[in-house]
Design a protein around this motif. Structure first.
Motif, short mmCIF file in Angstrom:
data_model
loop_
_atom_site.label_atom_id
_atom_site.label_comp_id
_atom_site.label_asym_id
_atom_site.label_seq_id
_atom_site.Cartn_x
_atom_site.Cartn_y
_atom_site.Cartn_z
N LEU A 1 0.72 -1.17 0.10
CA LEU A 1 -0.02 -0.10 -0.16
C LEU A 1 0.76 1.16 -0.06
O LEU A 1 0.34 2.35 -0.26
CB LEU A 1 -1.00 -0.30 1.25
N ARG A 2 2.14 1.01 0.09
CA ARG A 2 3.12 2.17 0.30
C ARG A 2 2.66 3.20 1.58
O ARG A 2 2.73 4.39 1.39
CB ARG A 2 3.27 2.95 -1.12
N LEU A 3 2.34 2.55 2.53
CA LEU A 3 2.08 3.19 3.86
C LEU A 3 2.96 2.88 4.99
O LEU A 3 3.67 1.79 4.91
CB LEU A 3 0.53 3.08 4.31
N HIS A 4 2.86 3.88 6.05
CA HIS A 4 3.85 3.46 6.92
C HIS A 4 3.04 2.47 8.03
O HIS A 4 1.75 2.26 7.68
CB HIS A 4 3.77 4.78 7.93
N LYS A 5 3.76 1.61 8.65
CA LYS A 5 3.32 0.27 9.11
C LYS A 5 2.25 1.01 10.36
O LYS A 5 1.22 0.11 10.53
CB LYS A 5 4.43 -0.26 10.12
N SER A 6 2.32 2.00 10.96
CA SER A 6 1.31 2.36 11.90
C SER A 6 -0.11 2.56 11.22
O SER A 6 -1.03 2.37 11.80
CB SER A 6 1.90 3.52 12.58
N THR A 7 0.08 3.32 10.17
CA THR A 7 -1.12 3.61 9.25
C THR A 7 -1.96 2.33 9.01
O THR A 7 -3.08 2.21 9.16
CB THR A 7 -0.93 4.29 8.18
N THR A 8 -1.15 1.46 8.42
CA THR A 8 -1.53 0.14 7.94
C THR A 8 -2.13 -0.51 9.10
O THR A 8 -3.10 -1.32 8.98
CB THR A 8 -0.41 -0.80 7.22
N PHE A 9 -1.45 -0.76 10.20
CA PHE A 9 -1.86 -1.25 11.45
C PHE A 9 -3.37 -0.76 12.10
O PHE A 9 -4.38 -1.45 12.29
CB PHE A 9 -1.00 -1.18 12.77
N ARG A 10 -3.41 0.73 12.02
CA ARG A 10 -4.87 1.17 12.24
C ARG A 10 -5.79 0.76 11.43
O ARG A 10 -6.91 0.33 11.78
CB ARG A 10 -4.84 2.62 12.44
N LEU A 11 -5.60 0.69 10.15
CA LEU A 11 -6.83 0.13 9.24
C LEU A 11 -7.02 -1.14 9.36
O LEU A 11 -8.20 -1.78 9.28
CB LEU A 11 -6.07 0.40 7.75
N LEU A 12 -5.98 -2.14 9.67
CA LEU A 12 -6.24 -3.40 10.10
C LEU A 12 -6.93 -3.70 11.21
O LEU A 12 -7.83 -4.53 11.18
CB LEU A 12 -5.03 -4.33 10.02
N ARG A 13 -6.70 -2.88 12.21
CA ARG A 13 -7.50 -3.09 13.33
C ARG A 13 -8.90 -2.59 13.18
O ARG A 13 -9.65 -3.37 13.80
CB ARG A 13 -6.86 -2.14 14.38
N THR A 14 -9.00 -1.83 12.09
CA THR A 14 -10.44 -1.13 12.10
C THR A 14 -11.19 -2.38 11.34
O THR A 14 -12.36 -2.42 11.63
CB THR A 14 -10.57 0.03 11.14
N LEU A 15 -10.56 -2.81 10.25
CA LEU A 15 -11.02 -3.96 9.36
C LEU A 15 -11.45 -5.09 10.28
O LEU A 15 -12.52 -5.99 10.11
CB LEU A 15 -10.26 -4.25 8.03
N GLU A 16 -10.70 -5.26 11.32
CA GLU A 16 -10.76 -6.50 12.19
C GLU A 16 -11.92 -6.41 13.10
O GLU A 16 -12.58 -7.41 13.31
CB GLU A 16 -9.41 -6.75 12.89
N ALA A 17 -12.06 -5.12 13.65
CA ALA A 17 -13.10 -4.92 14.49
C ALA A 17 -14.51 -5.18 13.72
O ALA A 17 -15.59 -5.31 14.38
CB ALA A 17 -12.91 -3.48 15.07
#
Length: 577
Positions: free
Chosen positions: A46-62
């Protein structure tokens, strides 16, 4: 007419929400992976910082769209989401089946491998979600080949040739990476080739993506005649002879047009109506509204969460939704709802019908997600066969049950009825609270103490006079459930029905769902429960495969292992091992 013009003009001035675009591109990346992806892989894609990707993943997981394998740390699309929307996917399943059939006929007519390719703007290239070979069954591609750059493929050249000058210049500024010795790396030479593609209406690649592989492609057009991909043939290691080239191009064009016709507005609407009339589309549950957000300690991206819920609502709505309906049902302001819809359109998950003014799922999405969609179809079939075996063995209705997003109610994801005239029918029933059901008690028994305390703090609402409404009594029941590994309920929700359930756990022994049989109360005896428990436990064990990152690979292996015995096997036989 005025309404349609206003929509187009406003859409043009409304930029998509960046967080939504990023999140749904992440979903597409995961859709091409059968074994899941690590955080670092997703952040790089995604060419994103890991912290940004992690927040997106946590949201999709929730929101239940993604889950993480705690053993490997890899993320994958959550099969529970696809099972939840599977009753609404009949049009998508039939669309992908028809496209596979068209590719199969093209492969047989030419005796060449045929493929469908789609634009992958995120990675400046094309992906191959579906392919066919004349000597093997048509199958959706696993995504193992990744994304190919536009300039190195025949399909990609078809897409580049259709770009306006400003976008083509932007692509060329990004550089033309060579994949083989014959890859075109000169902007001037590529421009000349693209001019030829525009003139003749087809493109060649001559070992430019993979050494020795020649491909021939024609553009695939979507809404408004925009090029969304291509249909391609692989002639082999040399260019086809001149006398066959015109035949191949004609067949490619016919196939491309036939595929385009399938997702045209009118054809797609007719497909949806046919599925609805055949009763293969379940009615939308009345509680499918946005419940809002609680005080979650994890900083979730709320616009992404709202977009996921809106997308799920569109999937569950066969006729699509008007903007006013979205505003009312989701509790959003008109401007917020419009921006969410425009963001889903920008990332290829939704589209707006100029004829009806309604928003719905973009049919092309099902072709992009055909690998995971086919896995979901296989998973639904596999699950239903297991539940069918339970129903046949017990003579009672068998169900797979999850908790809802808030962890309060029991949601039935699938069910199978026994072959008898009198049994419990769960159609169109409201979702009961967890504490009133055997399945829900299994789920509650697996909760950490703090989460269980929070559940009981909101009160134990009785559904019938038999519902356990005392916190002390419920705690004693849950202790028994943990000790013996199953739960019982007798007329706690539905008069005349009993239930016995066993927990369904993931690889870390965390309870994620329940498998339950619901007999008539006259057959809810201690002897019958003892007889049914072994089959229930086998069913739960087999269904647990969906809670690992590589669930799609495992499911494919299970399906293949069943093929040889499919002619003599029955749903009951699936529970014998």
């Amino acid at each position: 007419m005025a309404t349609r013009e206003t929509h187009r003009e406003t859409a043009g001035r409304t930029p998509p929400l960046q967080s939504v675009v990023r999140a749904f591109r992440l979903i597409r990346v995961l859709g091409r992976s059968t074994s899941g992806k690590a955080l670092s892989e997703l952040s790089s894609a995604l060419r994103l910082h890991k912290s940004t990707t992690f927040r997106l993943l946590r949201t999709l997981e929730a929101e239940g769209l993604v889950h993480q394998d705690e053993n490997t740390g890899r993320y994958a699309q959550d099969p529970a989401f696809w099972m939840g929307v599977a009753p609404f996917l009949a049009p998508a399943f039939s669309l992908t089946s028809d496209v596979r059939a068209l590719l199969g006929r093209l492969a047989e007519a030419t005796n060449l491998s045929a493929s469908l390719t789609l634009v992958n703007a995120l990675e400046r290239g094309i992906v191959v979600p579906m392919e066919a070979d004349p000597s093997t069954p048509v199958h959706a591609h696993s995504g193992g080949t990744g994304s190919w750059p536009f300039h190195a493929t025949a399909a990609g050249k078809c897409c580049l040739a259709a770009l306006p000058e400003d976008k083509l210049s932007d692509y060329l500024k990004g550089g033309l990476e060579p994949l083989t010795d014959t890859t075109i790396t000169s902007p001037g030479r590529l421009r000349r080739e693209l001019a030829t593609v525009r003139k003749q209406g087809y493109a060649f690649s001559r070992g430019e993506a993979a050494a020795g592989a020649y491909r021939l492609a024609v553009p695939l057009r979507g809404a408004g005649s925009s090029v969304v991909g291509a249909v391609a043939l692989t002639p082999g290691t040399t260019s086809p002879p001149r006398e066959k080239l015109s035949l191949y191009v004609a067949l490619l064009r016919d196939t491309s047009q036939a595929i385009s016709d399938l997702f045209e507005d009118g054809a797609w609407s007719a497909r949806v109506l046919k599925a609805r009339d055949a009763n293969s589309l379940s009615p939308v549950r009345p509680d499918e509204t946005d419940p809002g957000f609680g005080d979650d300690p994890v900083p979730l991206v709320r616009t992404v969460a709202r977009a996921v819920r809106l997308f799920a609502a569109l999937v569950r709505s066969p006729n699509g939704k008007l903007l006013t309906e979205v505003v009312r049902e989701r509790g959003l302001r008109t401007t917020s709802a419009f921006r969410l819809l425009q963001s889903l359109i920008a990332v290829g998950f939704a589209r707006h019908s100029a004829a009806t003014g309604r928003y719905g799922v973009e049919p092309l999405l099902w072709l992009r997600l055909s690998p995971v969609l086919r896995s979901a179809e296989m998973l639904t079939s596999w699950t239903h066969r297991i539940l069918g075996g339970l129903a046949d063995l017990t003579g009672a209705t068998a169900c797979l049950v999850f908790s809802d997003r808030e962890g309060r109610n029991a949601i039935m994801h699938d069910r199978a009825l026994p072959a008898r005239p009198i049994c419990w029918h769960p159609e169109n029933l409201p979702a009961p609270p967890l504490h009133a059901t055997a399945a829900g008690k299994c789920i509650l028994a697996g909760l950490p103490k703090r989460a269980l305390k929070g559940y009981m703090a909101e009160g134990l609402v009785p559904v019938t006079e038999n519902t356990t409404a005392s916190p002390e009594k419920l705690l004693r029941e849950l202790a028994v459930v943990r000790d013996r590994g199953y739960a019982l309920a007798k007329e706690e929700v539905y008069p005349g029905a009993g239930a016995v359930a066993v927990p369904l756990t993931d690889q870390h022994d965390s309870v994620v769902a329940s498998v339950v049989v619901v007999p008539m109360v006259s057959e809810f005896t201690r002897a019958n429960v003892k007889q049914w428990l072994p089959a229930l436990r086998v069913a739960a064990s087999k269904l647990s495969l969906m809670f690992v990152a590589d669930w799609r690979e495992r499911l494919r292996g299970l399906e293949q292992s069943q093929t040889a015995a499919s002619a003599v096997s029955t749903p009951v036989s699936l529970l014998s091992a």
